[in-house]
Design a protein around this motif. Sequence first.
Motif, PDB file in Angstrom:
ATOM      1  N   GLU A  54       2.202 -28.300  28.791  1.00  0.00           N
ATOM      2  CA  GLU A  54       2.908 -27.914  30.015  1.00  0.00           C
ATOM      3  C   GLU A  54       3.344 -29.154  30.794  1.00  0.00           C
ATOM      4  OE1 GLU A  54       2.094 -25.395  34.080  1.00  0.00           O
ATOM      5  OE2 GLU A  54       1.163 -24.716  32.209  1.00  0.00           O
ATOM      6  N   ARG A  55       2.455 -30.108  30.916  1.00  0.00           N
ATOM      7  CA  ARG A  55       2.747 -31.346  31.660  1.00  0.00           C
ATOM      8  C   ARG A  55       3.925 -32.098  31.048  1.00  0.00           C
ATOM      9  NH1 ARG A  55      -0.972 -36.643  31.517  1.00  0.00           N
ATOM     10  NH2 ARG A  55       0.204 -37.888  32.975  1.00  0.00           N
ATOM     11  N   ASN A  56       3.984 -32.142  29.711  1.00  0.00           N
ATOM     12  CA  ASN A  56       5.027 -32.893  29.015  1.00  0.00           C
ATOM     13  C   ASN A  56       6.245 -32.065  28.644  1.00  0.00           C
ATOM     14  OD1 ASN A  56       3.499 -35.309  29.045  1.00  0.00           O
ATOM     15  ND2 ASN A  56       2.322 -34.605  27.288  1.00  0.00           N
ATOM     16  N   GLY A  57       6.247 -30.786  28.991  1.00  0.00           N
ATOM     17  CA  GLY A  57       7.375 -29.926  28.657  1.00  0.00           C
ATOM     18  C   GLY A  57       7.569 -29.796  27.158  1.00  0.00           C
ATOM     19  N   SER A  58       6.451 -29.738  26.429  1.00  0.00           N
ATOM     20  CA  SER A  58       6.530 -29.647  24.970  1.00  0.00           C
ATOM     21  C   SER A  58       5.665 -28.486  24.487  1.00  0.00           C
ATOM     22  CB  SER A  58       6.067 -30.959  24.333  1.00  0.00           C
ATOM     23  OG  SER A  58       4.710 -31.210  24.645  1.00  0.00           O
ATOM     24  N   SER A  59       5.681 -28.273  23.202  1.00  0.00           N
ATOM     25  CA  SER A  59       4.868 -27.204  22.624  1.00  0.00           C
ATOM     26  C   SER A  59       3.450 -27.692  22.369  1.00  0.00           C
ATOM     27  CB  SER A  59       5.482 -26.732  21.301  1.00  0.00           C
ATOM     28  OG  SER A  59       5.353 -27.742  20.312  1.00  0.00           O
ATOM     29  N   GLN A  60       2.550 -26.751  22.225  1.00  0.00           N
ATOM     30  CA  GLN A  60       1.175 -27.104  21.883  1.00  0.00           C
ATOM     31  C   GLN A  60       1.141 -27.770  20.515  1.00  0.00           C
ATOM     32  OE1 GLN A  60      -1.679 -23.929  22.595  1.00  0.00           O
ATOM     33  NE2 GLN A  60      -0.350 -23.139  24.218  1.00  0.00           N
ATOM     34  N   ASN A  61       1.960 -27.308  19.595  1.00  0.00           N
ATOM     35  CA  ASN A  61       2.032 -27.929  18.278  1.00  0.00           C
ATOM     36  C   ASN A  61       2.421 -29.400  18.398  1.00  0.00           C
ATOM     37  OD1 ASN A  61       2.133 -27.362  15.202  1.00  0.00           O
ATOM     38  ND2 ASN A  61       4.003 -28.523  15.636  1.00  0.00           N
ATOM     39  N   SER A  62       3.431 -29.695  19.210  1.00  0.00           N
ATOM     40  CA  SER A  62       3.869 -31.078  19.393  1.00  0.00           C
ATOM     41  C   SER A  62       2.750 -31.945  19.967  1.00  0.00           C
ATOM     42  CB  SER A  62       5.077 -31.148  20.337  1.00  0.00           C
ATOM     43  OG  SER A  62       6.193 -30.550  19.733  1.00  0.00           O
ATOM     44  N   GLU A  63       1.969 -31.393  20.873  1.00  0.00           N
ATOM     45  CA  GLU A  63       0.851 -32.147  21.458  1.00  0.00           C
ATOM     46  C   GLU A  63      -0.225 -32.433  20.427  1.00  0.00           C
ATOM     47  OE1 GLU A  63       0.753 -33.675  24.364  1.00  0.00           O
ATOM     48  OE2 GLU A  63       2.749 -32.905  24.735  1.00  0.00           O
ATOM     49  N   ILE A  64      -0.509 -31.477  19.569  1.00  0.00           N
ATOM     50  CA  ILE A  64      -1.505 -31.687  18.516  1.00  0.00           C
ATOM     51  C   ILE A  64      -1.019 -32.768  17.559  1.00  0.00           C
ATOM     52  CG2 ILE A  64      -2.627 -30.620  16.527  1.00  0.00           C
ATOM     53  CD1 ILE A  64      -2.643 -27.990  18.248  1.00  0.00           C
ATOM     54  N   VAL A  65       0.252 -32.688  17.166  1.00  0.00           N
ATOM     55  CA  VAL A  65       0.813 -33.700  16.267  1.00  0.00           C
ATOM     56  C   VAL A  65       0.787 -35.062  16.928  1.00  0.00           C
ATOM     57  CG1 VAL A  65       2.915 -34.462  15.083  1.00  0.00           C
ATOM     58  CG2 VAL A  65       2.223 -32.055  14.970  1.00  0.00           C
ATOM     59  N   ARG A  66       1.139 -35.133  18.212  1.00  0.00           N
ATOM     60  CA  ARG A  66       1.133 -36.411  18.942  1.00  0.00           C
ATOM     61  C   ARG A  66      -0.278 -37.018  18.946  1.00  0.00           C
ATOM     62  NH1 ARG A  66       4.873 -36.880  22.956  1.00  0.00           N
ATOM     63  NH2 ARG A  66       4.548 -34.696  23.470  1.00  0.00           N
ATOM     64  N   CYS A  67      -1.291 -36.209  19.208  1.00  0.00           N
ATOM     65  CA  CYS A  67      -2.676 -36.705  19.213  1.00  0.00           C
ATOM     66  C   CYS A  67      -3.085 -37.224  17.848  1.00  0.00           C
ATOM     67  CB  CYS A  67      -3.629 -35.593  19.653  1.00  0.00           C
ATOM     68  SG  CYS A  67      -3.535 -35.182  21.392  1.00  0.00           S
ATOM     69  N   ILE A  68      -2.747 -36.485  16.807  1.00  0.00           N
ATOM     70  CA  ILE A  68      -3.109 -36.913  15.452  1.00  0.00           C
ATOM     71  C   ILE A  68      -2.373 -38.191  15.084  1.00  0.00           C
ATOM     72  CG2 ILE A  68      -2.986 -36.305  13.003  1.00  0.00           C
ATOM     73  CD1 ILE A  68      -3.481 -33.364  13.929  1.00  0.00           C
ATOM     74  N   ARG A  69      -1.090 -38.285  15.399  1.00  0.00           N
ATOM     75  CA  ARG A  69      -0.335 -39.499  15.088  1.00  0.00           C
ATOM     76  C   ARG A  69      -0.884 -40.710  15.842  1.00  0.00           C
ATOM     77  NH1 ARG A  69       3.601 -38.876  11.563  1.00  0.00           N
ATOM     78  NH2 ARG A  69       4.703 -36.889  11.413  1.00  0.00           N
ATOM     79  N   ASN A  70      -1.286 -40.514  17.106  1.00  0.00           N
ATOM     80  CA  ASN A  70      -1.898 -41.612  17.861  1.00  0.00           C
ATOM     81  C   ASN A  70      -3.159 -42.090  17.160  1.00  0.00           C
ATOM     82  OD1 ASN A  70       0.050 -41.649  19.843  1.00  0.00           O
ATOM     83  ND2 ASN A  70      -1.120 -40.389  21.266  1.00  0.00           N
ATOM     84  N   PHE A 128      -7.082 -28.378  27.088  1.00  0.00           N
ATOM     85  CA  PHE A 128      -6.465 -29.697  27.210  1.00  0.00           C
ATOM     86  C   PHE A 128      -5.085 -29.699  26.563  1.00  0.00           C
ATOM     87  CE2 PHE A 128      -5.548 -33.866  25.381  1.00  0.00           C
ATOM     88  CZ  PHE A 128      -5.580 -34.665  26.509  1.00  0.00           C
ATOM     89  N   ILE A 129      -4.974 -29.169  25.355  1.00  0.00           N
ATOM     90  CA  ILE A 129      -3.689 -29.124  24.644  1.00  0.00           C
ATOM     91  C   ILE A 129      -2.676 -28.303  25.434  1.00  0.00           C
ATOM     92  CG2 ILE A 129      -2.528 -28.262  22.557  1.00  0.00           C
ATOM     93  CD1 ILE A 129      -4.145 -30.836  22.094  1.00  0.00           C
ATOM     94  N   GLU A 130      -3.100 -27.159  25.951  1.00  0.00           N
ATOM     95  CA  GLU A 130      -2.198 -26.325  26.759  1.00  0.00           C
ATOM     96  C   GLU A 130      -1.703 -27.081  27.989  1.00  0.00           C
ATOM     97  OE1 GLU A 130      -4.701 -22.954  27.566  1.00  0.00           O
ATOM     98  OE2 GLU A 130      -3.970 -21.869  25.796  1.00  0.00           O
ATOM     99  N   ALA A 131      -2.623 -27.753  28.681  1.00  0.00           N
ATOM    100  CA  ALA A 131      -2.247 -28.496  29.895  1.00  0.00           C
ATOM    101  C   ALA A 131      -1.308 -29.652  29.572  1.00  0.00           C
ATOM    102  CB  ALA A 131      -3.510 -29.012  30.592  1.00  0.00           C
ATOM    103  N   GLN A 132      -1.575 -30.375  28.500  1.00  0.00           N
ATOM    104  CA  GLN A 132      -0.707 -31.494  28.115  1.00  0.00           C
ATOM    105  C   GLN A 132       0.678 -31.001  27.723  1.00  0.00           C
ATOM    106  OE1 GLN A 132      -1.461 -34.959  28.270  1.00  0.00           O
ATOM    107  NE2 GLN A 132      -2.954 -33.946  29.570  1.00  0.00           N
TER     108      GLN A 132
END
Length: 55
Positions: free
Chosen positions: A23-39, A17-21
């Motif tokens: 790629e979809r958002n043009g961001s790093s996996q780290n950024s996606e993890i941080v985004r999920c935690i901040r949400n 899921f993190i990898e797909a998000q």
Amino acid sequence: MEKTATSLRLPQDVKAFIEAQAERNGSSQNSEIVRCIRNRMDETKTATSEPASSN
């Protein structure tokens, strides 16, 4: 902002899921993890700041 490194062990479906998000958002996996935690942090802050119901 000070940053610190950590390693995570993720279930395969969460990792996918993190990898797909990322790629979809043009961001790093780290950024996606941080985004999920901040949400989640925002949700928790909102839930704890709401006035108690008077039932």
